[in-house]
Every structure is written in structure tokens, then in C-alpha cells.
Design a protein around this motif. Structure first.
Motif, PDB file in Angstrom:
ATOM      1  N   TRP A  49      -6.892  58.789 -40.093  1.00  8.55           N
ATOM      2  CA  TRP A  49      -5.646  58.403 -39.172  1.00  8.55           C
ATOM      3  C   TRP A  49      -5.690  59.206 -37.886  1.00  8.55           C
ATOM      4  CZ3 TRP A  49      -1.931  62.055 -37.741  1.00  8.55           C
ATOM      5  CH2 TRP A  49      -2.047  63.136 -38.555  1.00  8.55           C
ATOM      6  N   ALA A  50      -4.974  58.451 -36.704  1.00 11.17           N
ATOM      7  CA  ALA A  50      -4.703  59.139 -35.501  1.00 11.17           C
ATOM      8  C   ALA A  50      -3.440  58.404 -34.943  1.00 11.17           C
ATOM      9  CB  ALA A  50      -5.875  58.814 -34.620  1.00 11.17           C
ATOM     10  N   ASP A  51      -2.741  59.160 -34.235  1.00 12.96           N
ATOM     11  CA  ASP A  51      -1.723  58.657 -33.453  1.00 12.96           C
ATOM     12  C   ASP A  51      -1.885  57.941 -32.289  1.00 12.96           C
ATOM     13  OD1 ASP A  51       0.220  59.197 -35.533  1.00 12.96           O
ATOM     14  OD2 ASP A  51       0.476  61.346 -34.963  1.00 12.96           O
ATOM     15  N   VAL A  52      -1.796  56.827 -31.989  1.00 13.37           N
ATOM     16  CA  VAL A  52      -2.021  56.064 -30.776  1.00 13.37           C
ATOM     17  C   VAL A  52      -0.633  55.213 -30.009  1.00 13.37           C
ATOM     18  CG1 VAL A  52      -4.232  55.387 -31.814  1.00 13.37           C
ATOM     19  CG2 VAL A  52      -2.210  53.880 -32.317  1.00 13.37           C
ATOM     20  N   ARG A  53      -0.920  54.844 -28.832  1.00  9.77           N
ATOM     21  CA  ARG A  53      -0.379  53.785 -28.043  1.00  9.77           C
ATOM     22  C   ARG A  53      -1.072  52.668 -27.936  1.00  9.77           C
ATOM     23  NH1 ARG A  53       4.401  56.769 -26.903  1.00  9.77           N
ATOM     24  NH2 ARG A  53       3.964  59.059 -26.722  1.00  9.77           N
ATOM     25  N   ILE A  54      -0.365  51.509 -27.622  1.00  7.60           N
ATOM     26  CA  ILE A  54      -0.719  50.243 -26.914  1.00  7.60           C
ATOM     27  C   ILE A  54      -1.586  50.393 -25.761  1.00  7.60           C
ATOM     28  CG2 ILE A  54       1.075  49.313 -25.912  1.00  7.60           C
ATOM     29  CD1 ILE A  54      -1.270  47.347 -28.343  1.00  7.60           C
ATOM     30  N   TYR A  55      -2.701  49.679 -25.710  1.00  4.75           N
ATOM     31  CA  TYR A  55      -3.290  50.062 -24.199  1.00  4.75           C
ATOM     32  C   TYR A  55      -3.846  48.355 -23.761  1.00  4.75           C
ATOM     33  CZ  TYR A  55      -7.194  51.508 -21.090  1.00  4.75           C
ATOM     34  OH  TYR A  55      -7.815  51.870 -20.050  1.00  4.75           O
ATOM     35  N   GLY A  56      -3.597  48.395 -22.575  1.00  2.00           N
ATOM     36  CA  GLY A  56      -3.787  46.840 -22.182  1.00  2.00           C
ATOM     37  C   GLY A  56      -2.972  45.814 -22.604  1.00  2.00           C
ATOM     38  N   ASP A  57      -3.626  44.651 -22.521  1.00  6.80           N
ATOM     39  CA  ASP A  57      -2.611  43.416 -23.270  1.00  6.80           C
ATOM     40  C   ASP A  57      -3.161  42.738 -24.572  1.00  6.80           C
ATOM     41  OD1 ASP A  57      -1.070  43.608 -20.895  1.00  6.80           O
ATOM     42  OD2 ASP A  57      -2.557  42.733 -19.768  1.00  6.80           O
ATOM     43  N   PRO A  58      -2.462  42.951 -25.605  1.00  4.51           N
ATOM     44  CA  PRO A  58      -2.787  41.824 -26.586  1.00  4.51           C
ATOM     45  C   PRO A  58      -3.044  40.527 -26.593  1.00  4.51           C
ATOM     46  CG  PRO A  58      -0.899  43.349 -27.138  1.00  4.51           C
ATOM     47  CD  PRO A  58      -0.922  43.187 -25.685  1.00  4.51           C
ATOM     48  N   ARG A  59      -4.344  39.954 -27.042  1.00  7.62           N
ATOM     49  CA  ARG A  59      -4.543  38.479 -26.877  1.00  7.62           C
ATOM     50  C   ARG A  59      -4.662  37.805 -28.394  1.00  7.62           C
ATOM     51  NH1 ARG A  59      -3.726  37.973 -21.399  1.00  7.62           N
ATOM     52  NH2 ARG A  59      -4.932  39.291 -20.335  1.00  7.62           N
ATOM     53  N   PHE A  60      -3.766  36.567 -28.129  1.00  8.34           N
ATOM     54  CA  PHE A  60      -3.762  35.698 -29.377  1.00  8.34           C
ATOM     55  C   PHE A  60      -4.011  34.312 -28.849  1.00  8.34           C
ATOM     56  CE2 PHE A  60      -2.254  33.487 -32.860  1.00  8.34           C
ATOM     57  CZ  PHE A  60      -2.326  34.144 -33.913  1.00  8.34           C
ATOM     58  N   ARG A  61      -5.124  33.616 -29.281  1.00 11.57           N
ATOM     59  CA  ARG A  61      -5.438  32.440 -28.661  1.00 11.57           C
ATOM     60  C   ARG A  61      -5.673  31.447 -29.864  1.00 11.57           C
ATOM     61  NH1 ARG A  61      -3.332  34.345 -25.337  1.00 11.57           N
ATOM     62  NH2 ARG A  61      -3.840  34.568 -22.803  1.00 11.57           N
ATOM     63  N   LYS A  62      -4.729  30.384 -30.167  1.00  7.70           N
ATOM     64  CA  LYS A  62      -5.038  29.599 -31.110  1.00  7.70           C
ATOM     65  C   LYS A  62      -6.241  28.613 -30.858  1.00  7.70           C
ATOM     66  CE  LYS A  62      -2.557  26.212 -33.950  1.00  7.70           C
ATOM     67  NZ  LYS A  62      -3.212  25.026 -33.931  1.00  7.70           N
ATOM     68  N   ARG A  63      -6.844  28.182 -31.863  1.00  9.14           N
ATOM     69  CA  ARG A  63      -8.235  27.255 -31.759  1.00  9.14           C
ATOM     70  C   ARG A  63      -7.712  25.897 -31.844  1.00  9.14           C
ATOM     71  NH1 ARG A  63     -12.442  29.961 -35.767  1.00  9.14           N
ATOM     72  NH2 ARG A  63     -12.578  32.049 -34.902  1.00  9.14           N
ATOM     73  N   GLY A  64      -7.278  25.170 -30.701  1.00  9.22           N
ATOM     74  CA  GLY A  64      -6.767  23.830 -30.682  1.00  9.22           C
ATOM     75  C   GLY A  64      -5.658  23.559 -31.914  1.00  9.22           C
ATOM     76  N   ARG A  65      -6.000  22.359 -32.628  1.00 15.25           N
ATOM     77  CA  ARG A  65      -5.265  22.232 -33.665  1.00 15.25           C
ATOM     78  C   ARG A  65      -5.383  22.882 -35.045  1.00 15.25           C
ATOM     79  NH1 ARG A  65      -4.183  15.774 -32.731  1.00 15.25           N
ATOM     80  NH2 ARG A  65      -2.440  16.165 -34.259  1.00 15.25           N
ATOM     81  N   SER A  66      -6.189  23.642 -35.151  1.00 13.23           N
ATOM     82  CA  SER A  66      -6.597  24.313 -36.362  1.00 13.23           C
ATOM     83  C   SER A  66      -5.756  25.178 -36.824  1.00 13.23           C
ATOM     84  CB  SER A  66      -8.086  24.882 -36.039  1.00 13.23           C
ATOM     85  OG  SER A  66      -8.162  26.016 -35.355  1.00 13.23           O
ATOM     86  N   ARG A  67      -6.195  25.720 -37.810  1.00 14.29           N
ATOM     87  CA  ARG A  67      -5.277  26.948 -38.492  1.00 14.29           C
ATOM     88  C   ARG A  67      -5.787  28.025 -38.103  1.00 14.29           C
ATOM     89  NH1 ARG A  67      -2.902  24.609 -44.431  1.00 14.29           N
ATOM     90  NH2 ARG A  67      -1.792  22.755 -43.411  1.00 14.29           N
ATOM     91  N   TYR A  68      -6.819  28.278 -37.186  1.00 15.05           N
ATOM     92  CA  TYR A  68      -7.391  29.697 -36.689  1.00 15.05           C
ATOM     93  C   TYR A  68      -6.916  29.969 -35.115  1.00 15.05           C
ATOM     94  CZ  TYR A  68     -10.253  29.382 -40.992  1.00 15.05           C
ATOM     95  OH  TYR A  68     -10.668  29.467 -42.192  1.00 15.05           O
ATOM     96  N   ALA A  69      -7.074  31.258 -35.243  1.00 14.04           N
ATOM     97  CA  ALA A  69      -6.757  31.913 -33.888  1.00 14.04           C
ATOM     98  C   ALA A  69      -7.721  32.931 -33.608  1.00 14.04           C
ATOM     99  CB  ALA A  69      -5.260  32.235 -33.525  1.00 14.04           C
ATOM    100  N   ASP A  70      -7.926  33.372 -32.263  1.00 12.43           N
ATOM    101  CA  ASP A  70      -8.794  34.269 -32.139  1.00 12.43           C
ATOM    102  C   ASP A  70      -8.106  35.396 -31.460  1.00 12.43           C
ATOM    103  OD1 ASP A  70     -11.626  33.251 -32.610  1.00 12.43           O
ATOM    104  OD2 ASP A  70     -11.005  32.058 -30.999  1.00 12.43           O
ATOM    105  N   TRP A  71      -8.047  36.616 -31.513  1.00 13.55           N
ATOM    106  CA  TRP A  71      -7.296  37.735 -30.901  1.00 13.55           C
ATOM    107  C   TRP A  71      -8.076  39.000 -30.849  1.00 13.55           C
ATOM    108  CZ3 TRP A  71      -7.781  42.437 -33.646  1.00 13.55           C
ATOM    109  CH2 TRP A  71      -8.183  42.305 -34.963  1.00 13.55           C
ATOM    110  N   SER A  72      -7.224  39.797 -29.870  1.00 14.99           N
ATOM    111  CA  SER A  72      -7.905  41.034 -29.445  1.00 14.99           C
ATOM    112  C   SER A  72      -6.841  41.902 -29.118  1.00 14.99           C
ATOM    113  CB  SER A  72      -8.805  40.872 -28.273  1.00 14.99           C
ATOM    114  OG  SER A  72      -8.231  40.475 -27.197  1.00 14.99           O
ATOM    115  N   ILE A  73      -7.041  43.227 -29.357  1.00 20.70           N
ATOM    116  CA  ILE A  73      -6.210  44.436 -29.132  1.00 20.70           C
ATOM    117  C   ILE A  73      -6.641  45.610 -28.908  1.00 20.70           C
ATOM    118  CG2 ILE A  73      -5.575  45.193 -31.379  1.00 20.70           C
ATOM    119  CD1 ILE A  73      -2.621  45.238 -30.907  1.00 20.70           C
ATOM    120  N   ALA A  74      -6.173  46.766 -28.322  1.00 20.80           N
ATOM    121  CA  ALA A  74      -6.652  48.003 -27.933  1.00 20.80           C
ATOM    122  C   ALA A  74      -5.342  49.148 -27.995  1.00 20.80           C
ATOM    123  CB  ALA A  74      -7.290  47.942 -26.462  1.00 20.80           C
ATOM    124  N   PHE A  75      -6.076  50.202 -28.690  1.00 20.74           N
ATOM    125  CA  PHE A  75      -4.964  51.269 -28.873  1.00 20.74           C
ATOM    126  C   PHE A  75      -5.771  52.673 -28.131  1.00 20.74           C
ATOM    127  CE2 PHE A  75      -4.503  48.577 -32.503  1.00 20.74           C
ATOM    128  CZ  PHE A  75      -3.161  48.142 -32.290  1.00 20.74           C
TER     129      PHE A  75
END
Length: 249
Positions: free
Chosen positions: A108-134
Motif C-alpha cells: 500500500w501507499a498513500d496517494v492523492r488524485i493526479y490530473g483528471d479522471p476519464r470515463f467514456r461510455k462506448r455508444g449504446r453498449s454497457r461498456y465504458a473506457d476509463w483512466s485515472i492517475a494517483f
């Protein structure tokens, strides 16, 4: 075979092993910065009229952990729930803990959020793409904490020097903790029926949780190296318990 899991702020991210993938939720495909040591840094001071530079200490920079992958949801409502989870992680800038289960080891490590989280739905499907950084300001990662009595060999199973913590009870008078290579930590009064906690990263003494000032007459600091030979601690009065946490870089 046990999969890889990353947990932050109550959200679990699963490794991309198809056998361990959840029916719905977050699956990461990229996970960077956790298993690599942060970059080394140090001053570069040339030797005047001589070859090379002065030999100066080198330290490690902060750790940046980036993750990306896909998310599967069973309904539009669940998709919205997962989006809120991701974009709300450590959103107000607070310090949080990232816990990684990988290779049969939990770190484990202690972190803070870095940059901007991204969450993008794939059209009308039940899937999405995401990214995040700490970002972890401390380059180190931590694992299991073990306790050692006075006279026992304190060891840890990481790959980087660990900073021990000492707890002292059972004495109203002063005491000296003896460390490696003749180093000593001397406190001029004892905790009585309470407990002293000594942080060897800073040399601060906390008595029943309260920072004590002006009671250290000799304040040598030391670490416990990875593996053997370890460090044997003794104390001149009272009962000593030393904690050492597996420490990694």
C-alpha cells in the motif's frame, strides 16, 4: 491462481485476467508506475578544475501511478453509478490509500488524485473506457508490520530501508534505546503507567498520543535494512516493543 486487485477509497479495480474479471465493475488493462522504482534525483555540482562531480546523496522522487481499462455495467443506472465512483475518487484532494494485491503480496501507499479522471461510455453498449492517475509524495510502498521485543532481531521483508517505531512502557524514569553501530536514543523521563511512541523518521516522542518537547537528550536516528542481519534493540529501563514495516521502492 490469485488475480491482481487494486483498491482505492472503497473502489476495487480488477486485473485483466478473464478468469478473474467481474460480472460488472472496473477492469484495468494498463497499470503503470507501481512496480517501477521512482526516478532517482540529486544535485549535480561539478568539481572545479577537476574531473567529475562532487559525490552528493541521491533520493527518490514521488511515485506516479496511472491506470486505465474498461468498465462493464448491467444497466444504465449501474453505469452512472460506476462513473460517479470513478470521478469522485479522492475528489476533494484528500490523501487516500491505494492497496495492491499482486504476486501473492499486499502492498500500500498513500496517494492523492493526479490530473483528471476519464470515463467514456462506448455508444449504446454497457461498456465504458476509463483512466485515472494517483500521485504518492512518498516514493516508498509498504506491506506487513511486525513487532519485536527488546533483544529480538528486528527484520523486514521489503527491498528498502524501513523506519522503525518504538513503544516504551513500564518506567517512570528516563531510558535509553540502543540501536545499531553504537547509536542511542535517550529520553530523560518515562511514561509511567502510559506509553511512549518514538517515530524514528523524525525523532519525535509521543506520550499517550501527545507530542513531548525537550525530553530527548540524545536523538540518534536509524533504519532497519531489508533482510538479514536486521537490528537488535535493547533498552536500559522499561519494556520496549519495536515495529518494522516491510518497505519497498
Amino acid at each position: 491462481m490469485r488475480g491482481t486487485y487494486v483498491r482505492v477509497g472503497g473502489v476495487t479495480f480488477h486485473g485483466s485476467d478473464p478468469a478473474a474479471a467481474p460480472v460488472e465493475g472496473f477492469v484495468f488493462v494498463e497499470f503503470e508506475g507501481w512496480n517501477d522504482a521512482p526516478s532517482a534525483r540529486g544535485e549535480k555540482v561539478p568539481r572545479p578544475d577537476a574531473h567529475g562531480d562532487f559525490d552528493l546523496p541521491v533520493t527518490r522522487g514521488p511515485r506516479l501511478v496511472t491506470m486505465s481499462g474498461w468498465c462493464r455495467a448491467s444497466s444504465p443506472e449501474r453505469m452512472g453509478h460506476f462513473r460517479s465512483q470513478l470521478t469522485g475518487l479522492l475528489a476533494d484532494g484528500q490523501l487516500g490509500r491505494i492497496i495492491v494485491d499482486e504476486f501473492g503480496v499486499t502492498q500500500w501507499a498513500d496517494v492523492r488524485i493526479y490530473g483528471d479522471p476519464r470515463f467514456r461510455k462506448r455508444g449504446r453498449s454497457r461498456y465504458a473506457d476509463w483512466s485515472i492517475a494517483f500521485r504518492s509524495p512518498d516514493a516508498r510502498k509498504y506491506g506487513e508490520t511486525r513487532e519485536f521485543a527488546a533483544g529480538e532481531t528486528a527484520v523486514h521483508y521489503g527491498n528498502f530501508p524501513a523506519t522503525p517505531t518504538h513503544r516504551v512502557t513500564g518506567t517512570a524514569g528516563g531510558y535509553t534505546i540502543n540501536g545499531p553501530s553504537g547509536k542511542k536514543f535517550t529520553v530523560t523521563s518515562g511514561p509511567g503507567s502510559g506509553t511512549d511512541r518514538i517515530d524514528m523518521a523524525t525523532g519525535r516522542v509521543y506520550r499517550n498520543g501527545v507530542l513531548m518537547l525537550g525530553i530527548v537528550s540524545q536523538g540518534d536516528l536509524w533504519t532497519v535494512g531489508p533482510g538479514l542481519p536486521g537490528v537488535v534493540h535493547t533498552i536500559s529501563a522499561g519494556t520496549l516493543t519495536t515495529e518494522a514495516t516491510d518497505t519497498f521502492v
